[in-house]
Design a protein around this motif. Structure first.
Motif, PDB file in Angstrom:
ATOM      1  N   SER A 129      67.949   7.201 -33.869  1.00  0.00           N
ATOM      2  CA  SER A 129      67.315   8.115 -34.757  1.00  0.00           C
ATOM      3  C   SER A 129      67.808   7.791 -36.296  1.00  0.00           C
ATOM      4  CB  SER A 129      67.788   9.424 -34.489  1.00  0.00           C
ATOM      5  OG  SER A 129      69.320   9.871 -34.778  1.00  0.00           O
ATOM      6  N   LEU A 130      68.914   7.098 -36.362  1.00  0.00           N
ATOM      7  CA  LEU A 130      69.322   6.700 -37.695  1.00  0.00           C
ATOM      8  C   LEU A 130      68.750   4.973 -38.121  1.00  0.00           C
ATOM      9  CD1 LEU A 130      73.020   7.630 -37.747  1.00  0.00           C
ATOM     10  CD2 LEU A 130      71.060   8.847 -38.473  1.00  0.00           C
ATOM     11  N   GLY A 131      68.184   4.549 -37.206  1.00  0.00           N
ATOM     12  CA  GLY A 131      67.624   2.973 -37.362  1.00  0.00           C
ATOM     13  C   GLY A 131      68.496   2.067 -36.923  1.00  0.00           C
ATOM     14  N   ALA A 132      69.511   2.390 -36.350  1.00  0.00           N
ATOM     15  CA  ALA A 132      70.534   1.235 -35.917  1.00  0.00           C
ATOM     16  C   ALA A 132      70.640   0.916 -34.396  1.00  0.00           C
ATOM     17  CB  ALA A 132      72.098   1.786 -36.400  1.00  0.00           C
ATOM     18  N   PRO A 133      70.799  -0.218 -33.979  1.00  0.00           N
ATOM     19  CA  PRO A 133      70.776  -0.508 -32.644  1.00  0.00           C
ATOM     20  C   PRO A 133      72.253  -0.364 -31.965  1.00  0.00           C
ATOM     21  CG  PRO A 133      71.401  -2.656 -34.073  1.00  0.00           C
ATOM     22  CD  PRO A 133      71.301  -1.242 -34.937  1.00  0.00           C
ATOM     23  N   VAL A 199      81.963   4.046 -37.942  1.00  0.00           N
ATOM     24  CA  VAL A 199      81.851   5.236 -36.982  1.00  0.00           C
ATOM     25  C   VAL A 199      80.408   6.084 -37.533  1.00  0.00           C
ATOM     26  CG1 VAL A 199      82.723   6.997 -35.666  1.00  0.00           C
ATOM     27  CG2 VAL A 199      84.310   5.245 -36.383  1.00  0.00           C
ATOM     28  N   ALA A 200      79.609   6.283 -36.688  1.00  0.00           N
ATOM     29  CA  ALA A 200      78.592   7.181 -36.626  1.00  0.00           C
ATOM     30  C   ALA A 200      78.869   8.664 -35.780  1.00  0.00           C
ATOM     31  CB  ALA A 200      77.442   6.729 -36.520  1.00  0.00           C
ATOM     32  N   VAL A 201      78.740   9.952 -36.352  1.00  0.00           N
ATOM     33  CA  VAL A 201      78.815  10.799 -35.609  1.00  0.00           C
ATOM     34  C   VAL A 201      77.524  11.660 -35.809  1.00  0.00           C
ATOM     35  CG1 VAL A 201      80.075  12.837 -34.954  1.00  0.00           C
ATOM     36  CG2 VAL A 201      81.321  11.070 -35.995  1.00  0.00           C
ATOM     37  N   ILE A 202      76.591  11.901 -34.565  1.00  0.00           N
ATOM     38  CA  ILE A 202      75.530  12.629 -34.781  1.00  0.00           C
ATOM     39  C   ILE A 202      75.590  13.754 -34.095  1.00  0.00           C
ATOM     40  CG2 ILE A 202      72.808  12.254 -34.579  1.00  0.00           C
ATOM     41  CD1 ILE A 202      74.953   8.917 -34.257  1.00  0.00           C
ATOM     42  N   GLU A 203      75.155  14.943 -34.718  1.00  0.00           N
ATOM     43  CA  GLU A 203      75.171  16.149 -33.949  1.00  0.00           C
ATOM     44  C   GLU A 203      73.462  16.473 -33.760  1.00  0.00           C
ATOM     45  OE1 GLU A 203      77.096  19.773 -35.764  1.00  0.00           O
ATOM     46  OE2 GLU A 203      74.925  20.008 -36.018  1.00  0.00           O
ATOM     47  N   ARG A 204      73.086  17.061 -32.646  1.00  0.00           N
ATOM     48  CA  ARG A 204      71.830  17.535 -32.243  1.00  0.00           C
ATOM     49  C   ARG A 204      70.918  16.424 -32.603  1.00  0.00           C
ATOM     50  NH1 ARG A 204      72.357  22.661 -30.799  1.00  0.00           N
ATOM     51  NH2 ARG A 204      74.392  23.603 -31.666  1.00  0.00           N
ATOM     52  N   ALA A 205      71.031  15.399 -31.883  1.00  0.00           N
ATOM     53  CA  ALA A 205      70.113  14.116 -32.171  1.00  0.00           C
ATOM     54  C   ALA A 205      68.738  14.591 -31.908  1.00  0.00           C
ATOM     55  CB  ALA A 205      70.849  12.894 -31.615  1.00  0.00           C
ATOM     56  N   THR A 206      67.721  13.905 -32.615  1.00  0.00           N
ATOM     57  CA  THR A 206      66.573  14.204 -32.434  1.00  0.00           C
ATOM     58  C   THR A 206      65.902  15.629 -32.662  1.00  0.00           C
ATOM     59  OG1 THR A 206      66.161  14.551 -30.013  1.00  0.00           O
ATOM     60  CG2 THR A 206      66.526  12.011 -30.723  1.00  0.00           C
ATOM     61  N   LYS A 208      65.511  19.303 -35.021  1.00  0.00           N
ATOM     62  CA  LYS A 208      65.044  19.330 -36.200  1.00  0.00           C
ATOM     63  C   LYS A 208      66.308  19.596 -36.907  1.00  0.00           C
ATOM     64  CE  LYS A 208      60.193  20.917 -35.938  1.00  0.00           C
ATOM     65  NZ  LYS A 208      60.083  21.340 -34.313  1.00  0.00           N
ATOM     66  N   ASN A 209      67.109  20.139 -36.369  1.00  0.00           N
ATOM     67  CA  ASN A 209      68.364  20.361 -37.131  1.00  0.00           C
ATOM     68  C   ASN A 209      69.360  19.398 -36.943  1.00  0.00           C
ATOM     69  OD1 ASN A 209      68.725  21.319 -34.588  1.00  0.00           O
ATOM     70  ND2 ASN A 209      69.951  23.210 -34.980  1.00  0.00           N
ATOM     71  N   GLN A 210      68.963  18.234 -36.883  1.00  0.00           N
ATOM     72  CA  GLN A 210      70.068  16.971 -36.614  1.00  0.00           C
ATOM     73  C   GLN A 210      70.774  16.966 -37.828  1.00  0.00           C
ATOM     74  OE1 GLN A 210      68.768  13.140 -35.431  1.00  0.00           O
ATOM     75  NE2 GLN A 210      70.050  12.153 -36.381  1.00  0.00           N
ATOM     76  N   ARG A 211      72.311  16.584 -37.838  1.00  0.00           N
ATOM     77  CA  ARG A 211      73.126  16.241 -38.675  1.00  0.00           C
ATOM     78  C   ARG A 211      74.049  15.149 -38.364  1.00  0.00           C
ATOM     79  NH1 ARG A 211      76.835  21.015 -40.673  1.00  0.00           N
ATOM     80  NH2 ARG A 211      77.170  21.069 -38.735  1.00  0.00           N
ATOM     81  N   GLN A 212      74.396  14.210 -39.433  1.00  0.00           N
ATOM     82  CA  GLN A 212      75.149  13.154 -39.124  1.00  0.00           C
ATOM     83  C   GLN A 212      75.986  12.833 -40.217  1.00  0.00           C
ATOM     84  OE1 GLN A 212      71.639  12.419 -38.932  1.00  0.00           O
ATOM     85  NE2 GLN A 212      71.464  12.247 -41.220  1.00  0.00           N
ATOM     86  N   CYS A 213      77.158  12.280 -39.619  1.00  0.00           N
ATOM     87  CA  CYS A 213      78.165  11.649 -40.721  1.00  0.00           C
ATOM     88  C   CYS A 213      78.711  10.184 -40.267  1.00  0.00           C
ATOM     89  CB  CYS A 213      79.278  12.494 -40.303  1.00  0.00           C
ATOM     90  SG  CYS A 213      80.889  12.096 -40.960  1.00  0.00           S
ATOM     91  N   LEU A 214      78.375   9.431 -41.529  1.00  0.00           N
ATOM     92  CA  LEU A 214      78.643   8.037 -41.350  1.00  0.00           C
ATOM     93  C   LEU A 214      80.120   7.685 -41.978  1.00  0.00           C
ATOM     94  CD1 LEU A 214      76.476   6.031 -40.082  1.00  0.00           C
ATOM     95  CD2 LEU A 214      75.572   8.155 -41.003  1.00  0.00           C
ATOM     96  N   THR A 215      81.102   7.344 -41.281  1.00  0.00           N
ATOM     97  CA  THR A 215      82.401   7.238 -41.600  1.00  0.00           C
ATOM     98  C   THR A 215      82.919   5.935 -41.071  1.00  0.00           C
ATOM     99  OG1 THR A 215      84.486   8.378 -41.918  1.00  0.00           O
ATOM    100  CG2 THR A 215      82.969   8.708 -39.807  1.00  0.00           C
ATOM    101  N   SER A 216      84.310   5.953 -41.150  1.00  0.00           N
ATOM    102  CA  SER A 216      85.303   4.971 -40.700  1.00  0.00           C
ATOM    103  C   SER A 216      85.977   5.329 -39.723  1.00  0.00           C
ATOM    104  CB  SER A 216      85.800   3.969 -41.512  1.00  0.00           C
ATOM    105  OG  SER A 216      86.809   4.940 -42.388  1.00  0.00           O
ATOM    106  N   LEU A 217      86.812   4.490 -38.751  1.00  0.00           N
ATOM    107  CA  LEU A 217      87.808   5.079 -37.770  1.00  0.00           C
ATOM    108  C   LEU A 217      88.815   5.679 -38.556  1.00  0.00           C
ATOM    109  CD1 LEU A 217      87.715   4.771 -34.857  1.00  0.00           C
ATOM    110  CD2 LEU A 217      88.838   2.791 -34.899  1.00  0.00           C
ATOM    111  N   ARG A 218      89.283   5.109 -39.620  1.00  0.00           N
ATOM    112  CA  ARG A 218      90.523   5.678 -40.554  1.00  0.00           C
ATOM    113  C   ARG A 218      90.055   7.293 -41.167  1.00  0.00           C
ATOM    114  NH1 ARG A 218      90.245   2.470 -44.431  1.00  0.00           N
ATOM    115  NH2 ARG A 218      91.427   0.904 -43.416  1.00  0.00           N
TER     116      ARG A 218
END
Ligand code: SAH
Length: 258
Positions: A129-133, A199-206, A208-218
Motif C-alpha cells: 500500500s506504500l508502494g514498497a516491495p 522500519v515501516a509500521v502500517i496500521e489498518r492497512a488498505t 480508509k483509515n490506514q495510518r503509517q509511520c516510517l522510521t528507523s529501528l533506533r
C-alpha cells in the motif's frame, strides 16, 4: 436417513479493502448458508453474503472476549453436520497466523475435508500500500513472516538471532501482532542490526483509515508513541523500506515549502 455432510470452506478475506478479495472467495461467501466471521474482516466483504445467510461474529470486537477456539470449531462441525454450506471467514490469509491450520486439523479429525481459499495477507498488503516491495534484488533475498506475540507461557522469539539472520542473509522482517512487544523487538533487533535500519509500521492497512509511520529501528519506540499507532498493525524492517521512506520525506519537505 442421515443428513449429508455440508461443505466447510476456510476463506481468506484479505487485509480489509473488499476490492482485494479474490473472485473465488467472493463466490464462496455468496454460496454460504452459515458464515463465521473473525475480527479483522473488512465490512465490505460481507456485502457478498446472501441476505438469508446466518452470520456469526466470533472475534474480539470492541474489547469483548472472543469466542474460544474450541467453540468455533464445534460451531463449524455442528453446522456442517446439519448439512449447511459453512464459510469460515478470516482476515488476510487463513494460513498466516490465523489458526487456520488448527481448524483444518480439527475438521479432519471429524471426517470433514475443508476447502481453503487464500487471501492476501496483511503483511504483504501493508507494505504494498506504500508502494514498497518485500524482496528486491539489491536489498533483500527473502522475507520472514513472524509474530511479535509470544506464545502463552512461551519465551517468545529470539529477536537477536532473528536480527542476525536478517543481517547475514539479507532478509526483510514482517512482524505481525508486534505493537505491544515493540520495546522487546527493538532492543533485540538493535543487538544485530544498525540503528538506522528503516522500519515501516502500517496500521489498518488498505482500509480508509490506514495510518503509517516510517522510521528507523533506533527511533521505533519513540515514533510509535508519538504517532499513537496501535493494533492492528504490521511492522516491516529492512532496506526495502528505504525508497518509500525517502519519497515520503521529500514529499513532506515539498508540502512544507509549498
Ligand atoms: N491471517 C491474518 C493475520 C491474523 S493475525 C493475515 O493474513 O493478515 C492478526 C494480526 O494481523 C494483527 O495483529 C496485525 O498485526 C495483522 N493485521 C491484520 N489485518 C491488518 C491490517 N489491515 N493492517 C495491518 N495489520 C493487520
Amino acid at each position: 436417513m442421515n443428513t449429508p455432510l455440508g461443505q466447510v470452506t476456510l476463506v481468506g478475506a484479505g487485509p480489509g479493502d473488499p476490492e482485494l478479495l479474490t473472485l473465488k472467495a467472493a463466490r464462496a461467501i455468496q454460496a454460504a448458508s452459515v458464515i463465521l466471521v473473525d475480527d479483522l474482516v473488512g465490512e465490505g466483504v460481507l456485502a457478498h453474503a446472501r441476505p438469508e445467510a446466518r452470520i456469526a461474529y466470533v472475534g474480539k470486537r470492541g474489547g469483548c472476549k472472543s469466542t474460544p477456539q474450541a467453540t468455533i470449531e464445534q460451531l463449524m462441525l455442528d453446522a456442517a453436520r446439519a448439512g449447511e454450506n459453512v464459510v469460515r471467514l478470516k482476515g488476510g490469509d487463513p494460513f498466516i497466523f490465523g489458526r487456520g491450520g488448527e481448524e483444518v486439523e480439527s475438521l479432519r479429525r471429524a471426517g470433514i475435508e475443508p476447502v481453503v481459499i487464500n487471501g492476501i495477507t496483511s503483511g504483504l498488503a501493508a507494505i504494498t500500500s506504500l508502494g514498497a516491495p518485500l524482496t528486491h534484488r539489491e536489498h533483500a533475498q527473502g522475507v520472514v513472516f513472524v509474530t511479535g506475540h509470544p506464545q502463552k507461557d512461551g519465551p517468545g522469539l529470539d529477536w537477536v538471532r532473528l536480527g542476525e539472520s536478517a543481517r547475514d542473509l539479507r532478509l526483510t522482517l514482517v512482524i505481525y501482532m508486534g505493537i505491544s512487544s515493540a520495546a522487546r523487538i527493538q532492543s533485540g533487533l538493535l543487538a544485530a542490526l544498525p540503528g538506522d535500519t528503516p522500519v515501516a509500521v502500517i496500521e489498518r492497512a488498505t482500509l480508509k483509515n490506514q495510518r503509517q509511520c516510517l522510521t528507523s529501528l533506533r527511533e521505533l519506540l519513540s515514533d510509535l508513541q508519538q504517532s499513537g499507532l496501535g493494533s492492528p498493525a504490521i511492522m516491516v524492517v529492512g532496506d526495502v523500506v528505504t525508497g518509500v521512506r525517502e519519497a515520503l520525506r521529500a514529499q513532506a519537505l515539498a508540502d512544507q515549502s509549498a
